[in-house]
Design a protein around this motif. Structure first.
Motif, PDB file in Angstrom:
ATOM      1  N   ASP A   1       0.817  -1.215   0.000  1.00 55.78           N
ATOM      2  CA  ASP A   1       0.000   0.000   0.000  1.00 55.78           C
ATOM      3  C   ASP A   1       0.854   1.269   0.000  1.00 55.78           C
ATOM      4  N   GLY A   2       2.133   1.136  -0.363  1.00 58.30           N
ATOM      5  CA  GLY A   2       2.958   2.320  -0.614  1.00 58.30           C
ATOM      6  C   GLY A   2       3.686   2.879   0.602  1.00 58.30           C
ATOM      7  N   GLN A   3       3.611   2.199   1.756  1.00 58.61           N
ATOM      8  CA  GLN A   3       4.406   2.655   2.913  1.00 58.61           C
ATOM      9  C   GLN A   3       5.890   2.488   2.561  1.00 58.61           C
ATOM     10  N   PHE A   4       6.708   3.491   2.914  1.00 58.57           N
ATOM     11  CA  PHE A   4       8.107   3.503   2.478  1.00 58.57           C
ATOM     12  C   PHE A   4       9.001   3.825   3.677  1.00 58.57           C
ATOM     13  N   ALA A   5      10.147   3.172   3.758  1.00 56.04           N
ATOM     14  CA  ALA A   5      11.120   3.493   4.814  1.00 56.04           C
ATOM     15  C   ALA A   5      12.505   3.165   4.288  1.00 56.04           C
ATOM     16  N   HIS A   6      13.528   3.832   4.840  1.00 55.60           N
ATOM     17  CA  HIS A   6      14.892   3.522   4.401  1.00 55.60           C
ATOM     18  C   HIS A   6      15.836   3.526   5.597  1.00 55.60           C
ATOM     19  N   TYR A   7      17.033   2.992   5.363  1.00 55.02           N
ATOM     20  CA  TYR A   7      18.025   2.833   6.439  1.00 55.02           C
ATOM     21  C   TYR A   7      19.144   3.881   6.362  1.00 55.02           C
ATOM     22  N   GLY A   8      18.935   4.940   5.611  1.00 50.62           N
ATOM     23  CA  GLY A   8      19.953   5.996   5.565  1.00 50.62           C
ATOM     24  C   GLY A   8      21.092   5.638   4.635  1.00 50.62           C
ATOM     25  N   LEU A   9      22.059   6.531   4.573  1.00 44.94           N
ATOM     26  CA  LEU A   9      23.194   6.346   3.664  1.00 44.94           C
ATOM     27  C   LEU A   9      24.333   5.654   4.388  1.00 44.94           C
ATOM     28  N   VAL A  10      24.858   4.604   3.775  1.00 43.12           N
ATOM     29  CA  VAL A  10      26.036   3.947   4.350  1.00 43.12           C
ATOM     30  C   VAL A  10      27.181   4.008   3.346  1.00 43.12           C
ATOM     31  N   GLU A  11      28.397   3.926   3.879  1.00 41.69           N
ATOM     32  CA  GLU A  11      29.584   3.952   3.011  1.00 41.69           C
ATOM     33  C   GLU A  11      30.086   2.535   2.803  1.00 41.69           C
ATOM     34  N   ASN A  12      30.413   2.202   1.558  1.00 43.40           N
ATOM     35  CA  ASN A  12      30.899   0.855   1.237  1.00 43.40           C
ATOM     36  C   ASN A  12      32.296   0.909   0.653  1.00 43.40           C
ATOM     37  N   GLN A  13      33.187   0.139   1.234  1.00 39.50           N
ATOM     38  CA  GLN A  13      34.545   0.030   0.682  1.00 39.50           C
ATOM     39  C   GLN A  13      34.708  -1.367   0.107  1.00 39.50           C
ATOM     40  N   HIS A  14      35.194  -1.437  -1.133  1.00 39.22           N
ATOM     41  CA  HIS A  14      35.337  -2.719  -1.818  1.00 39.22           C
ATOM     42  C   HIS A  14      36.802  -3.107  -1.926  1.00 39.22           C
ATOM     43  N   LYS A  15      37.049  -4.423  -1.984  1.00 41.92           N
ATOM     44  CA  LYS A  15      38.382  -4.946  -2.331  1.00 41.92           C
ATOM     45  C   LYS A  15      38.184  -5.983  -3.408  1.00 41.92           C
ATOM     46  N   ASN A  16      38.909  -5.877  -4.508  1.00 42.81           N
ATOM     47  CA  ASN A  16      38.744  -6.801  -5.640  1.00 42.81           C
ATOM     48  C   ASN A  16      37.283  -6.890  -6.066  1.00 42.81           C
ATOM     49  N   HIS A  17      36.588  -5.770  -6.095  1.00 40.74           N
ATOM     50  CA  HIS A  17      35.184  -5.693  -6.517  1.00 40.74           C
ATOM     51  C   HIS A  17      34.218  -6.329  -5.536  1.00 40.74           C
ATOM     52  N   ILE A  18      34.687  -6.804  -4.395  1.00 41.16           N
ATOM     53  CA  ILE A  18      33.781  -7.428  -3.420  1.00 41.16           C
ATOM     54  C   ILE A  18      33.682  -6.493  -2.217  1.00 41.16           C
ATOM     55  N   LEU A  19      32.470  -6.341  -1.692  1.00 39.96           N
ATOM     56  CA  LEU A  19      32.298  -5.473  -0.526  1.00 39.96           C
ATOM     57  C   LEU A  19      33.206  -5.959   0.601  1.00 39.96           C
ATOM     58  N   ASP A  20      33.911  -5.013   1.213  1.00 45.46           N
ATOM     59  CA  ASP A  20      34.836  -5.358   2.290  1.00 45.46           C
ATOM     60  C   ASP A  20      34.328  -4.800   3.624  1.00 45.46           C
ATOM     61  N   LEU A  21      33.924  -3.528   3.597  1.00 43.67           N
ATOM     62  CA  LEU A  21      33.560  -2.835   4.835  1.00 43.67           C
ATOM     63  C   LEU A  21      32.392  -1.900   4.567  1.00 43.67           C
ATOM     64  N   THR A  22      31.397  -1.929   5.439  1.00 40.99           N
ATOM     65  CA  THR A  22      30.295  -0.953   5.387  1.00 40.99           C
ATOM     66  C   THR A  22      30.320  -0.155   6.679  1.00 40.99           C
ATOM     67  N   ILE A  23      30.193   1.156   6.544  1.00 42.67           N
ATOM     68  CA  ILE A  23      30.183   2.026   7.721  1.00 42.67           C
ATOM     69  C   ILE A  23      28.830   2.730   7.765  1.00 42.67           C
ATOM     70  N   ALA A  24      28.129   2.585   8.904  1.00 39.48           N
ATOM     71  CA  ALA A  24      26.753   3.089   8.978  1.00 39.48           C
ATOM     72  C   ALA A  24      26.556   3.977  10.211  1.00 39.48           C
ATOM     73  N   PRO A  25      26.149   5.234  10.057  1.00 36.97           N
ATOM     74  CA  PRO A  25      25.900   5.872   8.768  1.00 36.97           C
ATOM     75  C   PRO A  25      27.182   6.383   8.129  1.00 36.97           C
ATOM     76  N   ALA A  26      27.109   6.672   6.809  1.00 33.44           N
ATOM     77  CA  ALA A  26      28.198   7.370   6.128  1.00 33.44           C
ATOM     78  C   ALA A  26      28.105   8.844   6.509  1.00 33.44           C
ATOM     79  N   PRO A  27      29.246   9.547   6.577  1.00 28.42           N
ATOM     80  CA  PRO A  27      29.139  10.990   6.788  1.00 28.42           C
ATOM     81  C   PRO A  27      28.367  11.606   5.620  1.00 28.42           C
ATOM     82  N   HIS A  28      27.422  12.480   5.923  1.00 30.57           N
ATOM     83  CA  HIS A  28      26.638  13.062   4.830  1.00 30.57           C
ATOM     84  C   HIS A  28      25.990  14.357   5.270  1.00 30.57           C
TER      85      HIS A  28
END
Ligand code: AMP
Length: 379
Positions: free
Chosen positions: A199-226
């Motif tokens: 029915d259109g209810q919407f929510a989000h988890y904010g912006l997080v920062e993702n650091q990759h190594k060899n194209h694979i996610l390595d580290l997520t920092i939550a929240p990202a500075p923004h």
């Protein structure tokens, strides 16, 4: 839209760690879980009430699976369209097969995004070496050639440093449909995970920062500075994507933040995402519970983040010198260990993750990295 209350049975297509964490949430709330994939003794199957092992193309097996559940979701978006369609004749599939159709193909996904007025990296369709040479002339180098379908974690990609790389890059992809993308010299990679109900209810988890190594996610920092305006821009993108695609479920928008602070969408994943695993330990409602709620027609839970957090992936590489030093990590009170039940620790394979909680996102990141390093220490 029909609601499926606790006690109902949810079917999951796919059987990896995303399905496992979904199944844990579902079972916590009293749902039954059946999983369907070509494999046996899987991360999801180990947690499910019933594990079906069959090919996604075996439509008789798919229909039999559907008849034993109330509603179906997926944890793996490369499920063939015919599989989702066969299920949808028997029980609802959420998000719908049309969402899979758009997001499992880079060209359709980029055309959808551009059509919705959402900025993406410059791209050209490539169906031959000739097309590729033309696209390189237009977009320049460096650039990245990506297969249109079935790519993940940098698989099905070739970096083009100079025009001379074209022939070998085209041959290496072994495809007849690809996209050439201009290389984005980004400042950071970010993502935003959002959920939407029927029915259109919407929510989000904010912006997080993702650091990759060899194209694979390595580290997520939550929240990202923004800044407030950056978060508002990301929220607007997420809301537009979920609304226009009519997603009933959870979706992750992977973003590049350019050096002039513009957001470009890299990719969509119509399901919980590796960059949202921290929500299990740091939020009122995890991304997996949220998926369950949307799929079962329940209202959304709060996405409030209770503490800053960081998530470090554990790849098979952590096993390179033998069993990791679990005691060292278990002795760290602000670190949560998650293992996916995979027996074969191959380098590059996602085996688990650590979530660290801290007073600040930076402190949480530092703890997560220290914890992962401790796994390699001698016990
Ligand atoms: P993907 O599988 O498309 O998500 O790509 C995996 C990773 O490759 C991304 O998270 C980026 O780190 C990098 N990458 C992909 N596309 C680009 C691009 N157009 N410019 C710069 N880096 C990219």
């Amino acid at each position: 839209m029909k609601t499926f209350l606790p006690g109902s049975t949810v079917g999951v297509l796919g059987s990896g760690q995303l399905g496992r964490m979904f199944a844990m949430s579902a079972r916590e709330m009293g749902y039954r879980v059946h999983t369907f994939s070509p494999d046996a003794d899987t991360p999801t199957g180990q947690i499910s009430d019933v594990e079906v092992t069959a090919s996604y193309d075996d439509l008789d097996a798919v229909r039999a699976f559907a008849r034993n559940v109330d509603v179906v979701t997926f944890e793996f978006e490369n499920v063939p369209a015919a599989t989702a369609a066969a299920i949808d004749k028997i029980v609802p599939v959420r998000p719908a097969g049309s969402v899979l159709h758009t997001t499992q193909h880079r060209i359709r996904e980029k055309q959808f995004l551009s059509g919705a007025g959402i900025p993406v990296a410059p791209f050209r369709l490539v169906r031959s070496l000739d097309d590729l040479n033309k696209a390189i002339d237009e977009l320049g180098t460096p650039s990245i050639l990506k297969t249109a379908g079935f790519g993940y974690d940098g698989k099905g990609q070739a970096r083009i440093a100079t025009r001379d790389d074209a022939a070998s890059a085209w041959a290496s992809l072994k495809t007849d449909e690809a996209v050439l993308e201009g290389f984005i010299d980004f400042e950071r990679e970010l993502s935003i995970i959002a959920a939407r109900t029927a029915d259109g209810q919407f929510a989000h988890y904010g912006l997080v920062e993702n650091q990759h190594k060899n194209h694979i996610l390595d580290l997520t920092i939550a929240p990202a500075p923004h800044s407030a305006s950056l978060l508002a821009a990301a929220e607007e993108i997420a809301r537009t994507v979920l609304t226009k695609l009519d997603v009933v479920g959870v979706l992750c928008v992977e973003l590049f933040l350019t050096r002039d602070q513009q957001l470009l969408v890299n990719e969509l994943a119509p399901r919980p995402h590796n960059s949202g695993h921290w929500t299990i330990d740091a939020c009122v409602t995890s991304q997996f519970e949220q998926q369950l709620r949307t799929v079962c027609g329940l209202p959304l839970g709060s996405t409030e983040q209770l503490r800053p957090a960081a998530m470090a992936n554990l790849l098979g590489d952590v096993w390179q010198h033998g069993t990791p030093n679990w005691s060292a990590v278990c002795a760290m009170p602000d670190v949560k260990l998650h293992l996916y039940g995979k027996l074969d620790a191959r380098p590059g394979r996602k085996m688990g993750h650590l979530t660290a909680l801290g007073a600040t996102p930076e402190a949480a990141a530092e703890t997560a990295l220290r914890a992962r390093a401790a796994l390699l220490s001698k016990s």
